[in-house]
Motif scaffolding. Structure first.
Motif, PDB file in Angstrom:
ATOM      1  N   GLU A 145       0.874  -1.165   0.000  1.00 52.49           N
ATOM      2  CA  GLU A 145       0.000   0.000   0.000  1.00 52.49           C
ATOM      3  C   GLU A 145       0.909   1.212   0.000  1.00 52.49           C
ATOM      4  O   GLU A 145       2.137   1.079   0.100  1.00 52.49           O
ATOM      5  CB  GLU A 145      -0.922   0.009   1.218  1.00 52.49           C
TER       6      GLU A 145
ATOM      7  N   VAL B 272       4.344   1.420   1.942  1.00 53.79           N
ATOM      8  CA  VAL B 272       4.682   0.148   2.594  1.00 53.79           C
ATOM      9  C   VAL B 272       5.330  -0.789   1.577  1.00 53.79           C
ATOM     10  O   VAL B 272       4.658  -1.278   0.654  1.00 53.79           O
ATOM     11  CB  VAL B 272       3.435  -0.522   3.209  1.00 53.79           C
TER      12      VAL B 272
ATOM     13  N   ARG C  70       7.750  -4.254   0.963  1.00 56.36           N
ATOM     14  CA  ARG C  70       8.181  -5.482   1.612  1.00 56.36           C
ATOM     15  C   ARG C  70       8.803  -6.438   0.600  1.00 56.36           C
ATOM     16  O   ARG C  70       8.454  -6.410  -0.594  1.00 56.36           O
ATOM     17  CB  ARG C  70       6.986  -6.201   2.259  1.00 56.36           C
TER      18      ARG C  70
ATOM     19  N   ASP D 145      14.867  -1.956   2.406  1.00 58.54           N
ATOM     20  CA  ASP D 145      14.639  -0.825   3.302  1.00 58.54           C
ATOM     21  C   ASP D 145      15.864   0.085   3.343  1.00 58.54           C
ATOM     22  O   ASP D 145      15.740   1.318   3.296  1.00 58.54           O
ATOM     23  CB  ASP D 145      14.306  -1.309   4.715  1.00 58.54           C
TER      24      ASP D 145
END
Length: 352
Positions: free
Chosen positions: A11, A14, A16, A329
């Motif tokens: 989303e 976000v 991952r 990240d």
């Protein structure tokens, strides 16, 4: 169902590493590629993550698999493939729009596997016209002399090369360019290679400006965080003013430095909500050339590859960090903070 790891935006904001994206089915005319590397695009990829990319710009909805700067190797071919061989190397192994398990792709290169298609065979067999083939002008072979990490820069370099051609830079032109990131520096380099006589680059990061001088042979730099741009330029006028940042405010500022008959050029992808320019603020008798998305980048890739093989262009000049893809990240933090010129993600160790 066999699945693979990929980097997905679940989303807005976000991101991952997921492990439930299906390995793509290749079909009769497809070839499965094992991806080795993929660059992180500070424009397109970050725009998707930040929720700033529209459907017209290729966004198909969350959750979506990122990446358009991948480089992979063919490991399996379909039954009707005859122009692609196992071991061939391709730029941008892709995913189907419906990537499976609820995932879309935008543009699907940050995955362990991807697909290329024998487009020539499909046309020869009457399956479709050249313009109808899957991934039309979205795949390209590259030679083994270019290593995987460098290959992750091939698409970006070709995008900038094609932009220099599309903007029509001519020998002797004087150019003012905003943005000394990897795209801006590459565009500056190709403008110089195509004959630009004088090149001034504006940015706020000293290291990037220094890199522009080293790589693109920029004649003058202006650090707008430390210097007054208008005072530095004075009464000078330029043949081309280029926005490689992607902001309408940059276009409006830069327009005032154009000569009569000059060209105002936009390379950066304007974000959703920043899509209108008050044309009344532009100077009289100039041209506005919008290049929100690359045009002709795959057509000019062979020429870009030739520059690399001749030693005129070094892809290593345009990235500063290589990280395992599982460290996405950290990669994104480096991009957001401008501590990286560009990050290339390594998919080799994580492949199954």
């Amino acid at each position: 169902m066999n699945c693979m790891k990929a980097i997905a935006v679940l989303e807005k904001g976000v991101v991952r590493v997921v492990d439930d994206v299906p390995i793509p089915e290749i079909g009769e005319y497809g070839a499965l590629c094992r991806n080795h590397a993929c660059g992180v695009c500070s424009g397109t990829d970050m725009g998707i993550i930040n929720g700033e990319t529209t459907e017209k710009q290729g966004f198909l909805g969350f959750p979506t698999v990122l990446g358009h700067e991948g480089a992979g190797e063919v490991i399996r071919v379909g039954s009707k493939v005859r122009n692609i061989r196992i071991g061939d190397r391709f730029i941008h192994p892709n995913l189907w729009p419906d990537a499976g398990n609820g995932y879309t792709k935008t543009y699907g290169g940050m995955a362990q596997y991807g697909v290329v298609v024998d487009q020539q065979a499909m046309v020869e067999d009457g399956v479709c016209t050249p313009e109808q083939v899957p991934f039309y002008k979205k795949q390209h072979r590259f030679p083994a002399e270019i290593d995987w990490k460098d290959a992750a820069l091939l698409l970006s370099l070709s995008e900038c090369h094609s932009a220099a051609v599309n903007f029509g830079v001519q020998p002797g032109d004087r150019v003012l360019l905003y943005g000394a990131g990897p795209m801006g520096t590459a565009l500056a380099m190709f403008m110089k290679l195509r004959g630009a006589a004088e090149l001034t680059v504006i940015d706020s990061v000293p290291e990037r400006l220094a890199n522009s001088v080293r790589v693109a042979h920029t004649d003058r730099t202006i650090n707008f965080a430390q210097q007054d741009t208008a005072a530095q330029i004075g009464d000078e006028k330029f043949d081309l003013v280029v926005d490689a940042v992607g902001k309408s405010t940059v276009l409006l500022e830069g327009a005032q430095y154009l000569r009569q008959g000059g060209k105002l050029c936009s390379l950066g992808v304007l974000r959703k909500g920043d899509t209108q320019i008050d044309l009344s603020q532009l100077p009289n008798n100039i041209s506005l050339h919008m290049l929100n998305f690359p045009y002709g980048e795959y057509d000019i890739m062979d020429e870009t590859i030739a520059y690399i093989l001749q030693g005129k262009v070094n892809p290593k000049d345009f990235y500063s960090h290589v990280l395992p893809f599982e460290q996405i990240d950290e990669a994104l933090a480096l991009v957001r903070s401008h501590r990286a010129l560009k990050v290339v993600l390594d998919f080799e160790d994580g492949n199954c």
